[in-house]
Design an enzyme around this catalytic site. Sequence first.
Site, mmCIF file in Angstrom:
data_model
loop_
_atom_site.group_PDB
_atom_site.id
_atom_site.type_symbol
_atom_site.label_atom_id
_atom_site.label_comp_id
_atom_site.label_asym_id
_atom_site.label_seq_id
_atom_site.Cartn_x
_atom_site.Cartn_y
_atom_site.Cartn_z
ATOM 1 N N ALA A 96 70.431 101.429 110.674
ATOM 2 C CA ALA A 96 71.052 100.876 109.458
ATOM 3 C C ALA A 96 70.140 99.828 108.821
ATOM 4 O O ALA A 96 69.962 99.805 107.599
ATOM 5 C CB ALA A 96 72.406 100.275 109.807
ATOM 6 N N ARG A 142 64.259 110.253 119.530
ATOM 7 C CA ARG A 142 65.330 110.841 118.743
ATOM 8 C C ARG A 142 65.017 110.890 117.246
ATOM 9 O O ARG A 142 65.318 111.838 116.561
ATOM 10 C CB ARG A 142 66.622 110.049 118.985
ATOM 11 C CG ARG A 142 67.855 110.876 118.879
ATOM 12 C CD ARG A 142 69.085 110.154 119.457
ATOM 13 N NE ARG A 142 68.835 108.780 119.852
ATOM 14 C CZ ARG A 142 69.348 107.727 119.230
ATOM 15 N NH1 ARG A 142 70.100 107.872 118.187
ATOM 16 N NH2 ARG A 142 69.110 106.510 119.682
ATOM 17 N N SER A 143 64.373 109.834 116.731
ATOM 18 C CA SER A 143 64.167 109.819 115.271
ATOM 19 C C SER A 143 62.749 110.223 114.862
ATOM 20 O O SER A 143 62.500 110.465 113.673
ATOM 21 C CB SER A 143 64.547 108.460 114.688
ATOM 22 O OG SER A 143 63.596 107.509 115.023
ATOM 23 N N CYS A 183 73.061 87.820 112.129
ATOM 24 C CA CYS A 183 73.639 87.892 110.770
ATOM 25 C C CYS A 183 74.664 86.797 110.483
ATOM 26 O O CYS A 183 74.631 86.170 109.425
ATOM 27 C CB CYS A 183 74.261 89.260 110.555
ATOM 28 S SG CYS A 183 75.408 89.728 111.847
ATOM 29 N N GLY A 191 78.196 95.776 111.423
ATOM 30 C CA GLY A 191 77.440 94.875 112.289
ATOM 31 C C GLY A 191 77.015 95.544 113.578
ATOM 32 O O GLY A 191 76.051 95.156 114.228
ATOM 33 N N HIS A 211 80.300 90.943 106.244
ATOM 34 C CA HIS A 211 81.052 90.054 107.138
ATOM 35 C C HIS A 211 81.653 88.890 106.338
ATOM 36 O O HIS A 211 81.142 88.519 105.284
ATOM 37 C CB HIS A 211 80.117 89.430 108.190
ATOM 38 C CG HIS A 211 79.639 90.385 109.243
ATOM 39 N ND1 HIS A 211 80.080 91.671 109.378
ATOM 40 C CD2 HIS A 211 78.734 90.200 110.249
ATOM 41 C CE1 HIS A 211 79.476 92.245 110.415
ATOM 42 N NE2 HIS A 211 78.650 91.373 110.953
ATOM 43 N N GLN A 256 75.941 91.757 105.649
ATOM 44 C CA GLN A 256 75.121 91.350 106.799
ATOM 45 C C GLN A 256 73.963 92.298 107.055
ATOM 46 O O GLN A 256 73.038 91.930 107.770
ATOM 47 C CB GLN A 256 75.988 91.131 108.039
ATOM 48 C CG GLN A 256 76.165 92.301 108.929
ATOM 49 C CD GLN A 256 76.908 93.436 108.270
ATOM 50 O OE1 GLN A 256 77.625 93.260 107.302
ATOM 51 N NE2 GLN A 256 76.713 94.622 108.793
HETATM 52 C C1 2RA Z 1 77.849 92.396 114.844
HETATM 53 N N1 2RA Z 1 75.979 91.537 113.743
HETATM 54 O O1 2RA Z 1 78.543 92.311 113.849
HETATM 55 C C2 2RA Z 1 76.673 91.487 114.913
HETATM 56 C C3 2RA Z 1 75.769 91.737 115.990
HETATM 57 N N2 2RA Z 1 74.810 90.719 116.013
HETATM 58 O O2 2RA Z 1 78.054 93.151 115.763
#
Ligand code: 2RA
Length: 334
Positions: A11, A37-38, A128, A159, A241, A314
Amino acid sequence: MKVAIVGASGAVGQELLRILAERNFPIDELLLFGSVRSAGTKYEFRGKEYEVKLLQHNDDFKGVDFAFTSAGAGTSKEFADTITKYGAIMIDNSSAFRMNEDVPLVVPECNAEDALNRPRGIIANPNCTTIMMVVVLKPLEQLSHIRRIHIASYQSASGAGAAAMAELQQQYKELLETGKVETIKKFPHQLAYNVIPQIDVFTDTDYTKEEMKMYHETRKIMHSDVQTSATCVRISSLRSHSESVWLETERPITAEEARKVLAAAPGVTLVDDPQNYVYPMPLESAGKDDIYVGRVRKDLANENGLTLWLTGDQIRKGAALNAVQIAEYLVDKK
Ligand code: 2RA
């Protein structure tokens, strides 16, 4: 510039490609790396097709100026020497080096100049939830030193990565089709129609790793003795977020003072007209660069307290955009 992206299919890797193109980052040569895999997957960048190469211990990073790494802490630790061996600056999105003394932890709006002192050629991108919060705290810290922060976070599925977003969508589909959720892999419980008060694993402080990151990273970025206590919660929004933040300053600051500096702060958009139903929401901050802040008000439970609500994408400011802004700062300094 010769630029490499490690973890190009994830992502954050995909968002890095979009942001580098959008901001016209000066790239002459682009290299994409990934796992078994990628490897072999093709992506378009500025009208040209690039194939993901398998990340290996070889000389692939010779001549690279910036390597954006976002393939997990294990990969970052294993490949840091290979990546930086010929002078590439590694801007690492994982938690591998964030608290190492010889690795700066940088949010350009707060401590850009820390990126100039990088003995190992590595600069860490913070977590984040920390990035989003410190962008908002920095202008307030300039009004009066922040002594204490309490946070409740509301973190989207994104996230936990692209597969987690797909899992949330799959859970809603299963509920509609069969009335029951079958797919629970990325989260410890069903997330659809639920909230989960756990992000990452628990530590021996009874806080999760995500919550401890907010404690330690905020101090390092802000060069501050601030005390932070967070409860990080996964909610069933897809992307972007949110955080509810209570802060205590050395001298009381008014909501008006706070709004004024926040409205002028880089990377922040003030969205604060609650009487007209105007406040930041994740649906609106998704896909945007700024951190949106509103509901700014005095903390009724603390004379020196202020409370506010913020949201931010985020994957952008909380990860890919922050990393690109670090590189832009260094290009400007050259
Ligand atoms: C989450 N960004 O939302 C966080 C992980 N660091 O999972």
